[in-house]
Scaffold this motif. Structure first.
Motif, PDB file in Angstrom:
ATOM      1  N   TYR A  38     -62.795 -68.012  23.581  1.00 14.03           N
ATOM      2  CA  TYR A  38     -64.063 -67.368  23.910  1.00 14.03           C
ATOM      3  C   TYR A  38     -63.823 -65.914  24.287  1.00 14.03           C
ATOM      4  O   TYR A  38     -62.826 -65.581  24.924  1.00 14.03           O
ATOM      5  CB  TYR A  38     -64.756 -68.090  25.068  1.00 14.03           C
ATOM      6  CG  TYR A  38     -65.221 -69.471  24.686  1.00 14.03           C
ATOM      7  CD1 TYR A  38     -64.360 -70.558  24.763  1.00 14.03           C
ATOM      8  CD2 TYR A  38     -66.501 -69.683  24.206  1.00 14.03           C
ATOM      9  CE1 TYR A  38     -64.760 -71.822  24.371  1.00 14.03           C
ATOM     10  CE2 TYR A  38     -66.923 -70.943  23.817  1.00 14.03           C
ATOM     11  CZ  TYR A  38     -66.046 -72.010  23.906  1.00 14.03           C
ATOM     12  OH  TYR A  38     -66.459 -73.256  23.503  1.00 14.03           O
ATOM     13  N   GLN A  39     -64.776 -65.084  23.894  1.00 15.12           N
ATOM     14  CA  GLN A  39     -64.805 -63.677  24.269  1.00 15.12           C
ATOM     15  C   GLN A  39     -65.938 -63.491  25.274  1.00 15.12           C
ATOM     16  O   GLN A  39     -67.027 -64.035  25.079  1.00 15.12           O
ATOM     17  CB  GLN A  39     -65.071 -62.815  23.034  1.00 15.12           C
ATOM     18  CG  GLN A  39     -65.220 -61.334  23.288  1.00 15.12           C
ATOM     19  CD  GLN A  39     -65.758 -60.626  22.050  1.00 15.12           C
ATOM     20  OE1 GLN A  39     -66.850 -60.902  21.568  1.00 15.12           O
ATOM     21  NE2 GLN A  39     -64.973 -59.710  21.503  1.00 15.12           N
ATOM     22  N   GLN A  40     -65.679 -62.735  26.319  1.00 13.23           N
ATOM     23  CA  GLN A  40     -66.729 -62.461  27.293  1.00 13.23           C
ATOM     24  C   GLN A  40     -66.737 -60.999  27.681  1.00 13.23           C
ATOM     25  O   GLN A  40     -65.772 -60.486  28.241  1.00 13.23           O
ATOM     26  CB  GLN A  40     -66.562 -63.325  28.550  1.00 13.23           C
ATOM     27  CG  GLN A  40     -67.736 -63.200  29.522  1.00 13.23           C
ATOM     28  CD  GLN A  40     -67.565 -64.015  30.785  1.00 13.23           C
ATOM     29  OE1 GLN A  40     -66.457 -64.195  31.280  1.00 13.23           O
ATOM     30  NE2 GLN A  40     -68.679 -64.526  31.336  1.00 13.23           N
ATOM     31  N   HIS A  41     -67.837 -60.337  27.369  1.00 14.07           N
ATOM     32  CA  HIS A  41     -68.032 -58.965  27.818  1.00 14.07           C
ATOM     33  C   HIS A  41     -68.618 -58.985  29.222  1.00 14.07           C
ATOM     34  O   HIS A  41     -69.291 -59.957  29.606  1.00 14.07           O
ATOM     35  CB  HIS A  41     -68.948 -58.202  26.859  1.00 14.07           C
ATOM     36  CG  HIS A  41     -68.300 -57.878  25.553  1.00 14.07           C
ATOM     37  ND1 HIS A  41     -68.599 -58.546  24.378  1.00 14.07           N
ATOM     38  CD2 HIS A  41     -67.362 -56.953  25.231  1.00 14.07           C
ATOM     39  CE1 HIS A  41     -67.873 -58.046  23.401  1.00 14.07           C
ATOM     40  NE2 HIS A  41     -67.114 -57.076  23.890  1.00 14.07           N
ATOM     41  N   LEU A  48     -68.275 -67.967  21.525  1.00 14.10           N
ATOM     42  CA  LEU A  48     -67.257 -68.761  20.836  1.00 14.10           C
ATOM     43  C   LEU A  48     -66.677 -67.983  19.658  1.00 14.10           C
ATOM     44  O   LEU A  48     -67.415 -67.536  18.775  1.00 14.10           O
ATOM     45  CB  LEU A  48     -67.874 -70.070  20.334  1.00 14.10           C
ATOM     46  CG  LEU A  48     -66.981 -71.019  19.552  1.00 14.10           C
ATOM     47  CD1 LEU A  48     -65.832 -71.542  20.407  1.00 14.10           C
ATOM     48  CD2 LEU A  48     -67.797 -72.175  18.977  1.00 14.10           C
ATOM     49  N   LEU A  49     -65.354 -67.833  19.643  1.00 15.29           N
ATOM     50  CA  LEU A  49     -64.661 -67.113  18.574  1.00 15.29           C
ATOM     51  C   LEU A  49     -63.948 -68.052  17.602  1.00 15.29           C
ATOM     52  O   LEU A  49     -63.963 -67.831  16.380  1.00 15.29           O
ATOM     53  CB  LEU A  49     -63.612 -66.175  19.167  1.00 15.29           C
ATOM     54  CG  LEU A  49     -64.054 -64.972  19.966  1.00 15.29           C
ATOM     55  CD1 LEU A  49     -62.818 -64.256  20.495  1.00 15.29           C
ATOM     56  CD2 LEU A  49     -64.904 -64.038  19.121  1.00 15.29           C
ATOM     57  N   SER A  58     -69.789 -69.880  12.406  1.00 13.60           N
ATOM     58  CA  SER A  58     -70.549 -68.982  11.567  1.00 13.60           C
ATOM     59  C   SER A  58     -70.812 -67.664  12.287  1.00 13.60           C
ATOM     60  O   SER A  58     -71.178 -67.638  13.460  1.00 13.60           O
ATOM     61  CB  SER A  58     -71.885 -69.644  11.201  1.00 13.60           C
ATOM     62  OG  SER A  58     -72.710 -68.756  10.497  1.00 13.60           O
ATOM     63  N   GLY A  59     -70.595 -66.570  11.582  1.00 13.34           N
ATOM     64  CA  GLY A  59     -70.924 -65.258  12.117  1.00 13.34           C
ATOM     65  C   GLY A  59     -69.790 -64.551  12.836  1.00 13.34           C
ATOM     66  O   GLY A  59     -69.943 -63.392  13.223  1.00 13.34           O
ATOM     67  N   VAL A  60     -68.688 -65.225  13.025  1.00 13.79           N
ATOM     68  CA  VAL A  60     -67.553 -64.608  13.709  1.00 13.79           C
ATOM     69  C   VAL A  60     -66.648 -63.928  12.689  1.00 13.79           C
ATOM     70  O   VAL A  60     -66.317 -64.517  11.649  1.00 13.79           O
ATOM     71  CB  VAL A  60     -66.769 -65.649  14.534  1.00 13.79           C
ATOM     72  CG1 VAL A  60     -65.463 -65.054  15.065  1.00 13.79           C
ATOM     73  CG2 VAL A  60     -67.628 -66.144  15.689  1.00 13.79           C
TER      74      VAL A  60
END
Lengths: 111, 119
Positions: A38-41, A48-49, A58-60
């Motif tokens: 997971y990436q968290q800004h 979810l990565l 989808s979309g990553v």
């Protein structure tokens, strides 16, 4: 409750590649392909990565890739961009209590 | 559009109780596991609990086992977290999220609700 081990920080320059490790045990990371990243800004919900070690939702972007060797999972970010600067967390299923454990998180700085 | 909206956070004294709710929309709610994850101020993510789509399977972190109870109402599209015996260390931002694949994959998250335990 045990946690997975991640480096506290990593850094890289734009365009470079970096890898974040996530070390568990033969009970969790080493025994199940149920590792996610997971990436968290700052101030945002996690995103979810990677799931099931190396799959992309989808979309990553495919600049993010995952792998595993033994008890250690890894997240590689290629072609580093400024917007990749964030905190990154791994997590894994553990059969002990049928639970989920997270890593402590890694702060990525893009120089 | 999938949306998750948490509510119910607030300031509670140690030993008190609180009930968090997460209202889901934009998808077939019963399809998916739902989870709660929390994040203490300045700290990392901590998985708290998972409930399966049918609501008949619930799992908890050791840190909250016996104090917290997760439940869901598939007719209303809500998942709740009943928190009893609250401690200082339960102070955190609590997120709900939707299960995407087995156990550790959650593809949609709410923005969180803040729980503060203090006397």
């Amino acid at each position: 409750q045990s946690t997975l081990t991640q480096p506290a920080s990593v850094s890289g320059s734009p365009g470079q590649s970096i890898t974040i490790s996530c070390t568990g045990t033969s009970t969790d990371v080493g025994n199940y392909n149920l590792v996610s990243w997971y990436q968290q800004h700052p101030g945002k919900a996690p995103n979810l990565l990677i799931y099931e070690v190396s799959k992309w939702p989808s979309g990553v972007s495919n600049r993010f890739s995952g792998s595993k060797s033994g008890n250690t999972a890894s997240l590689t970010i290629s072609g580093l961009q400024a917007e990749d600067e964030a905190d990154y967390y791994c997590c894994s299923y553990t059969p002990i209590g049928r639970r989920v454990v997270f890593g402590g998180g890694t702060k990525l700085t893009v120089l | 559009e999938v949306q998750l909206l948490e509510s119910g956070g607030g300031l509670v004294q140690p030993g008190g109780s609180l009930r968090l709710s997460c209202a889901a929309s934009g998808f077939t709610f019963r399809c998916c596991d739902m989870i709660w994850v929390r994040q203490a101020p300045g700290k990392g993510l901590e998985w708290i609990s998972t409930i399966n789509g049918g609501g008949n399977g619930a799992f908890y972190a050791e840190s909250v086992q016996g104090r917290f109870t997760i439940s869901r109402d598939n007719s209303k599209g809500t998942v709740s977290l009943q928190m009893n015996g609250l401690r200082d260390e339960d102070t955190a931002l609590y997120f709900c999220a939707r299960g995407f694949s087995a156990w550790t994959s959650w593809d949609y998250w709410g923005q969180g609700t803040l729980v503060t335990i203090s006397s």
